[in-house]
Every structure is written in structure tokens, then in C-alpha cells.
Design an enzyme around this catalytic site. Structure first.
Site, short mmCIF file in Angstrom:
data_model
loop_
_atom_site.label_atom_id
_atom_site.label_comp_id
_atom_site.label_asym_id
_atom_site.label_seq_id
_atom_site.Cartn_x
_atom_site.Cartn_y
_atom_site.Cartn_z
N SER B 24 14.47 -20.88 0.03
CA SER B 24 15.37 -22.04 0.06
C SER B 24 16.76 -21.63 0.56
O SER B 24 17.35 -22.32 1.40
CB SER B 24 15.52 -22.64 -1.34
OG SER B 24 14.28 -23.07 -1.83
N ARG B 49 24.61 -22.79 -3.85
CA ARG B 49 23.78 -23.23 -4.98
C ARG B 49 23.94 -24.73 -5.24
O ARG B 49 22.99 -25.39 -5.67
CB ARG B 49 24.04 -22.40 -6.25
CG ARG B 49 23.06 -22.71 -7.40
CD ARG B 49 23.02 -21.65 -8.48
NE ARG B 49 22.40 -20.43 -8.01
CZ ARG B 49 21.09 -20.19 -8.02
NH1 ARG B 49 20.24 -21.09 -8.49
NH2 ARG B 49 20.61 -19.05 -7.55
N HIS B 52 21.73 -26.27 -2.78
CA HIS B 52 20.36 -26.01 -3.24
C HIS B 52 19.94 -27.02 -4.31
O HIS B 52 18.80 -27.49 -4.33
CB HIS B 52 20.29 -24.57 -3.79
CG HIS B 52 18.98 -24.18 -4.39
ND1 HIS B 52 18.79 -24.09 -5.75
CD2 HIS B 52 17.80 -23.87 -3.83
CE1 HIS B 52 17.53 -23.73 -5.98
NE2 HIS B 52 16.92 -23.59 -4.84
#
Lengths: 218, 218
Positions: B24, B49, B52
């Protein structure tokens, strides 16, 4: 509030706590109108609450519902269906007290040691294993998947290989690996579903959908 | 996996559970590159993040950091700072085990009866009252606000009126009423902060930021 005196670019609006949500939905409603988006009546509660929880109008275009999905989900809740989620965040966000009024319980098996152990042994994600676990609940279950596409794949495989069926699937995992494909799997079934196509979604979105269903119950 | 046989539009990729996150981040990295976005080195862990957790590249443009914010926050964690959030969802999402390795605890006071009672009496949000409560914690606290702009306003007012200072503010509430203005209030202070400007954010984003700080600790 101190905003006004301090010359903020965007000024704070004085509003009573109880009116914040109402005002938010008015703004969402007006902006949908401005964007020329007209949500189908049955889907409005749910899609609007998803926009409310994400401040992202993309959802107005990607939220996808099976026929009479909202009605079907509410009927299940009214009859006492449980909810299974794939994260403790979604579990924390779901209004469990409201769900319990109809006899339903919310579960997340992700943090259980047995699940972790089995997932490691079988080289599967914990989400996939926890779906197998949830499939043994002896009553109708609404699956609210906000994180792991492998949870959706697991549900699909349980249907194909064991003739089992989830009562309803809320398929809104988020991410970059297999997320879109896993959602498309669910769309191919004849299950009742609410799915957000594409990469977006999340535990917050999953919880918002369950809560929108609950808050619209008569 | 059954994807391939079934002729999916977007095919499932076979990937081991342990490799999903790595893959990812590679995709996010490649797409940032394609979009011509170069994140400052110190901010990469955190902003990536957040992308994400949301699948939303808008965050690459709106995430705003005070000078050396990430370094400052990690130093606080290393010295045992606590984390206070404004939702039980964010609390559920924060890696509390990892935080505890450094001596810190995560708290959310939103569901406490005393908070609800006082909020009702004073016509304030529970979030605002729970910040006042948290300001009494006798050690450095990182405030991770993912939902209520009134929590940020409350922190600001505590600074103005009582000379108190939070150690660090993660300001990522989401929504339509006072969210942008409340974030701008924090940006005006000399506090160390990580703020997402605009309407977007959320409990998931707040938890992702705390976790990105934790996972990057040496």
C-alpha cells in the site's frame, strides 16, 4: 468564543451543541443541491451521514445500493439482527445502545487471541478468519466492513464454498490493495448490500452507515 | 482467491497478509510521485499514513505542521506523554500497547457521566468539557482531536484564560460547522501542532497520526 475578536479568516459561528448536527446536514443538503446532485430518497439518510462523517462529497457519486437496501437493512435490525465489524474502531463508533433496543448486538472478533493464532497458522488475515468465526453466529448478521478487503473476499468465499449467506453486507473497506476488487465481488452477488465503490471508505464510514440506518428507524 | 476465475473488472492480487501494508505504501509513494507531490522528509511518515487510512490524496496538500512538529511529538512520546482524544473511535484506533512502551496512556473522557452532566448544565459540548477535564492531567499531554471543533476551541480558551498549555495538538476534526475556524485558531498559536486544514479529518485520521508517530519511533 474568542474567534471574532481575534480576526479569524473563517469566523466561528455561535451555535448550541444540540444544533450542530442539524446545521451540518443543512449545509450538506445545500451543497449537494449546488453540485446538482439529487440523491434517491431511500438513500439520502445514509449517504448524507457518510458525507457528514468524512466531509467528502465524492461519496455522493460512489455509494452503491442494492435494490431497497436501506429498507432491507432496517427490517433486519428491527427483527434483531446482529452487526459484525472488522475493526474495534467501527465497533466503538456504532450506537450499540440503539442497536440493543431492537435486540441486536455488535461484535468485532479481530482482537481475539484465537483469531490471531489461526490467521498466523493459515497465512490469512485476521479479518478473513474473523469472518469465518462470525459466519457461525446463529442469527441474521449485518456485516459492516470498513477496513479489510480480505473480510469481503472471505464472505464471498464462504458463500461459494459453503452455501452460507450473510444477511446483509456493508462493504466500505478503504485502501490500495484489493479494495476495489473485493467490493466488486460483493456487487456481483445477489446479496443485499451498501458498498462504496473505489478505494475510499473506512471504519468511520462503516459506523456512520450503521448509525444512519439506526437513526432512521421508525 | 476466486477473483481470477470470475472475470473481475479489477482483479484480486494475491498477497501475503504481512505484505499488504508495505505494498500500500509503495502505491501511495508512486502516486504521490505521479502527482508531482514531494512531501518534506520529516512529514512523510505521518502524511502517508493519513493517505493510507483515507485513500484521499487531498491530505497531501492540506496537512500542516508546525516547525519540527514530528520530532517534537516523538520526543514527548519518548518522555512518556499521554494522549487524549475526543472520541472512543480514535481511542480504539490508537496503538495503546506501543504508547505504553514509552510510559504513555491514551484517554477519552467523552463517555463519562460526569462530563455529560456538566456539558448539559453549561450548554457546552461534551468535547469542550472533556478538554477542561484533560487539562488537569499532571503530565505532558498530546491532544488528538478527530471529531469536535469545540474541543480545539476549548483548548484555545484554556490557553487564553488560564495560562495553561497543551504539550502538542493534533487538530483534525471533520465537518461543516466551525471546523475550519477552529483549526485556524490552533494555527495562530505558538503551540507545536499537526493540523489538517479545511473540513476533512476524522477519528480515523487522528488515530493514524498518533500511530504514524509511534511506528516511526526509534
Amino acid at each position: 468564543m474568542t474567534g471574532r475578536q481575534e480576526g479569524l479568516i473563517v469566523e466561528l459561528e455561535y451555535i448550541l451543541p444540540g444544533d450542530i448536527e442539524k446545521r451540518s446536514f443543512e449545509i450538506i443538503d445545500a451543497e449537494l443541491e449546488q453540485r446538482g446532485i439529487h440523491l434517491p430518497k431511500e438513500q439520502r439518510d445514509v449517504t448524507m451521514r457518510v458525507i457528514h462523517t468524512s466531509a467528502d462529497f465524492d461519496y455522493a457519486k460512489t455509494m452503491t445500493y442494492s435494490k431497497h437496501a436501506v429498507e432491507t437493512a432496517r427490517k433486519l435490525i428491527r427483527e434483531g439482527a446482529d452487526v459484525v465489524t472488522d475493526t474495534n474502531m467501527a465497533l466503538a463508533g456504532i450506537n450499540k445502545k440503539k442497536l440493543a433496543e431492537f435486540g441486536g448486538q455488535a461484535h468485532c472478533f479481530m482482537a481475539e487471541e484465537e483469531i490471531a493464532r489461526e490467521a498466523k497458522k493459515r497465512q490469512l488475515t485476521r479479518a478473513a478468519v474473523s469472518m469465518e468465526h462470525a459466519a457461525r453466529i446463529p442469527k441474521p448478521v449485518i456485516f459492516a466492513i470498513g477496513n479489510a478487503p480480505t473480510a469481503l473476499v472471505s464472505l464471498y468465499e464462504l458463500m461459494q464454498n459453503r452455501g452460507w449467506r450473510p444477511a446483509f453486507v456493508i462493504g466500505v473497506p478503504v485502501g490500495f490493495v484489493n479494495v476495489e476488487a473485493a467490493k466488486e465481488l460483493i456487487l456481483k452477488t445477489d446479496l443485499p448490500y451498501i458498498v462504496n465503490r473505489g478505494r475510499k471508505g473506512g471504519s468511520n464510514v462503516a459506523a456512520a452507515i450503521v448509525n444512519a440506518l439506526l437513526y432512521g428507524m421508525i
